[in-house]
Design an enzyme around this catalytic site. Structure first.
Site, short mmCIF file in Angstrom:
data_model
loop_
_atom_site.label_atom_id
_atom_site.label_comp_id
_atom_site.label_asym_id
_atom_site.label_seq_id
_atom_site.Cartn_x
_atom_site.Cartn_y
_atom_site.Cartn_z
N GLY A 160 -0.92 2.20 -7.27
CA GLY A 160 -1.53 2.44 -8.59
C GLY A 160 -0.77 3.51 -9.35
CG HIS A 187 -1.55 -1.91 -9.64
ND1 HIS A 187 -2.44 -0.96 -9.19
CD2 HIS A 187 -0.79 -2.25 -8.58
CE1 HIS A 187 -2.21 -0.73 -7.91
NE2 HIS A 187 -1.22 -1.50 -7.51
CD GLU A 222 -6.85 1.51 -3.36
OE1 GLU A 222 -6.63 0.53 -2.59
OE2 GLU A 222 -6.56 2.69 -3.09
CB CYS A 248 -4.38 3.75 -5.78
SG CYS A 248 -3.69 2.08 -5.61
CB CYS A 277 -0.92 0.01 1.22
SG CYS A 277 -2.03 1.44 1.25
#
Ligand SMILES: N[C@H](CCC[C@H](N)C(=O)O)C(=O)O
Length: 269
Positions: free
Chosen positions: A212, A151, A200, A209, A74
């Site tokens: 991301g 991703h 997400e 994100c 994260c």
């Protein structure tokens, strides 16, 4: 039995942070979901548990999505850890060791090297990950990147014209992604300047994100849409992405401490 929690966020991607260094916490999917619930719980996109580190790590970090799934990485939370502790740290996560340092804008983190082969994403079968031969309505030919978590990145003309709440959910759960997937859409807004949104895995549409943004930076670089240090605008604000000489992705941006609260474990059982 009461416990303290800390609300923090990275560009509006918000977290409940639990400090388990003195009192270990045994988290589970149902409890993570209950704590994350914005109506019946405290509310967050992800639950972050900071524990004692070992070997060269100062601390450990567990990451739980709002749907109760435990995940490997994260980015926005990684920036919150040095701000929470008030010092630079090496953090051990399921995705490996991360170097997170305080900076003028909040924090600067080394998110490590991206993984790009189909089985590292992972995908259900072999495929070119630079321009995948797949489409979901107008979202087509994405690039796949693993930043510790999986991703896909779609290049679009206008990120605000995509029915992302519907399409993101469909793509997240497609059987092409055995571990599900985080879905990113991006448009070029200038030289080394991108604008993006993320659906997400396990949390839905978020204000930002971090992983991301890293994956989108890698995808845009592979597709020659950018070259070098890049500003990325997300719904919650701006991140600055770069790559160092070892191919590690470096992310800089805000990390905000909001408040400390107390609650009773019995409220979430
Ligand atoms: N939803 C992600 C985890 C949180 C990532 C995001 N909040 C970030 O800042 O990187 C996943 O299931 O892989």
């Amino acid at each position: 039995m009461t416990f303290s929690f800390h609300k923090m966020h990275g560009l509006g991607n918000d977290f409940i942070v639990l400090d388990a260094r003195k009192n270990p916490i045994q988290m589970n999917p149902a409890l993570a979901q209950a704590l994350s619930n914005r109506h019946t719980g405290i509310g967050c996109d992800q639950l972050i548990i900071i524990g004692n580190g070992k070997n060269q790590a100062d601390v450990s970090m567990e990451i739980w999505n709002a749907d109760g799934s435990e995940v490997e990485a994260c980015g926005n939370a990684t920036r919150c850890v040095p701000v929470f502790l008030g010092r630079d740290v090496i953090i051990s996560t399921a995705a490996g060791l991360l170097d997170a340092r305080l900076s003028d804008e909040g924090a600067c983190v080394d998110m490590g090297r991206p993984r790009l082969s189909w089985d590292e994403i992972p995908l259900a079968y072999a495929m070119d990950t630079l321009s995948m031969p797949v489409a979901w309505e107008d979202l087509k030919e994405p690039t796949a990147v693993n930043m510790g978590n999986p991703h896909v990145v779609f290049v679009v003309d206008d990120v605000d014209a995509v029915d992302f709440g519907r399409l993101g959910n469909i793509i997240e759960h497609d059987q092409l992604f055995p571990e599900r997937i985080n879905v990113n859409i991006v448009m070029v807004t200038g030289k080394n300047h991108l604008k993006m949104r993320t659906w997400e895995r396990g949390a839905g549409l978020t204000r930002a994100c971090g992983t991301g943004a890293c994956a989108t930076f890698v995808a845009a670089k592979r597709r020659r849409l950018i070259s070098g240090k890049t500003q990325i605008d997300l719904p919650g604000g701006r991140l600055v992405l770069d790559e160092n000489s070892e191919g590690h992705i470096i992310m800089r941006g805000p990390a905000t401490y909001v408040f400390k609260g107390e609650a009773d474990w019995a409220s979430f059982s």
